[in-house]
Scaffold this active site. Structure first.
Site, short mmCIF file in Angstrom:
data_model
loop_
_atom_site.label_atom_id
_atom_site.label_comp_id
_atom_site.label_asym_id
_atom_site.label_seq_id
_atom_site.Cartn_x
_atom_site.Cartn_y
_atom_site.Cartn_z
N LYS A 65 27.86 49.84 67.75
CA LYS A 65 28.20 47.79 68.62
C LYS A 65 29.66 47.97 68.18
O LYS A 65 30.67 47.48 69.55
CB LYS A 65 27.35 47.21 69.08
N LYS A 107 36.65 38.40 66.96
CA LYS A 107 35.50 38.98 66.12
C LYS A 107 36.28 40.46 65.94
O LYS A 107 35.65 40.82 65.28
CB LYS A 107 34.46 38.47 66.21
#
Ligand code: NAD
Length: 293
Positions: A238, A169
């Protein structure tokens, strides 16, 4: 089946809704009343804590904003680890591998299996059940719940090592954000030279510059100036931060990735953490001294 779902935000709310569509019943938890209401109106039961969800359900999903929140939700004093019924915890959030390993090890000590299962495809994919779901963790747990997780989209089992899904991811989001950043720069340069942005996107989409940025982000959120694609700048930042930290820990230099992180950091500074990550286009316009709005 009766299933737990913690974190009912832009992604979690829609994914939980798909479980109801598939005939499951839910116990849910989110501090936001508005987020819970949509699911409660469809029969979901509200729980007061992550532990309370895990007292009711053997399978518990989470879709949460930060690695720390995931860790607390899994292992904290009112976390799922203290639940009496939970057997498997499936984290759909993007947390990086460190937290996945901590959650896996912490829960394993209590006999609870953990899968990291971050997703890609945005709110559209969450709504339509067309997400890519990248799974790491025990294969037996994956096999057991595969048909349930598949209501969210297409499953990819990345390996038994905890965090294998997270690594995939982070790679995806690095590439996705880099694509937006470079498209933003190119589009700003063209606009500054007097080209029509809509025509530029039409050209790019049948040329070698085509990407998910030109096909999805610009037509849907940048050209109409809505900047509402559905992913917060703070969350994109993030993900880039996690990717660069993990690459650095492995001794893998990321020359382009470092620039993209800076680009996202400037966008967060200019437009705020809750702005949409497509605001990177506005950052490039500011740098090109274009007054687009
Ligand atoms: P969001 O901010 O819209 O939703 C997060 C939800 O978690 C909110 O409803 C919030 O109230 C809730 N929450 C916060 N603290 C909580 C706690 N302690 N217990 C229970 N609930 C809590 O975020 P999102 O866009 O839905 O993203 C969720 C995760 O999915 C993130 O990790 C993100 O990186 C990832 N993700 C998002 C997208 C996207 O396009 N939005 C795409 C892929 C992956």
């Amino acid at each position: 089946m009766h299933i737990g779902f913690i974190g009912l935000g832009r992604m979690g709310g829609l994914m939980a809704g798909r479980l109801i569509d598939a005939g499951h019943t839910l116990t849910v938890m989110d501090p936001s009343d508005a987020a819970v209401k949509t699911l409660a109106d469809r029969g979901a039961v509200r729980a007061a804590s992550a532990k309370a969800v895990a007292d009711e359900c053997e399978l518990v999903f989470a879709s949460l904003p930060s690695p720390q929140v995931v860790q607390d939700t899994a292992l904290g004093s009112s976390g799922v680890i203290h639940g009496s019924k939970i057997k498997t915890f499936v984290d759909l959030s993007t947390t990086g591998t460190k937290v996945s390993v901590a959650v896996h090890d912490g829960l394993k000590a209590k006999g609870v299996a953990a899968l990291d299962a971050p997703v890609s495809g945005g709110v559209k994919g969450a709504r339509e059940g067309t997400l890519a779901i990248m799974v790491g963790g025990p294969k037996a747990s994956f096999d057991q719940y595969e048909s349930i997780i598949a209501v969210f989209g297409k499953l990819f089992f990345m390996g038994e090592a905890p965090g294998a899904g997270q690594t995939m991811k982070l790679v995806n989001n690095l590439i996705s954000c880099a694509t937006i950043a470079v498209t933003a720069e190119g589009m700003a340069m063209g606009a500054r030279a007097g080209l029509d942005p809509k025509l530029m996107i039409d050209v790019l989409n049948v040329s070698t510059g085509a990407s998910s940025a030109t096909r999805d982000k610009w037509p849907r959120s940048v050209l109409p100036r809505t900047f509402d694609y559905g992913f917060a700048t703070a969350l994109a930042f993030k993900d880039l931060r996690l990717c660069l930290e993990e690459a650095e820990a492995m001794g893998v230099p990321m020359v382009v990735g470092s620039s993209v992180r800076q680009f996202m950091s400037i966008t967060k500074q200019l437009y705020g953490p809750d702005s949409d990550f497509t605001c990177m286009a506005k950052t490039a316009e500011v740098l090109a001294a274009i007054d687009a709005d």
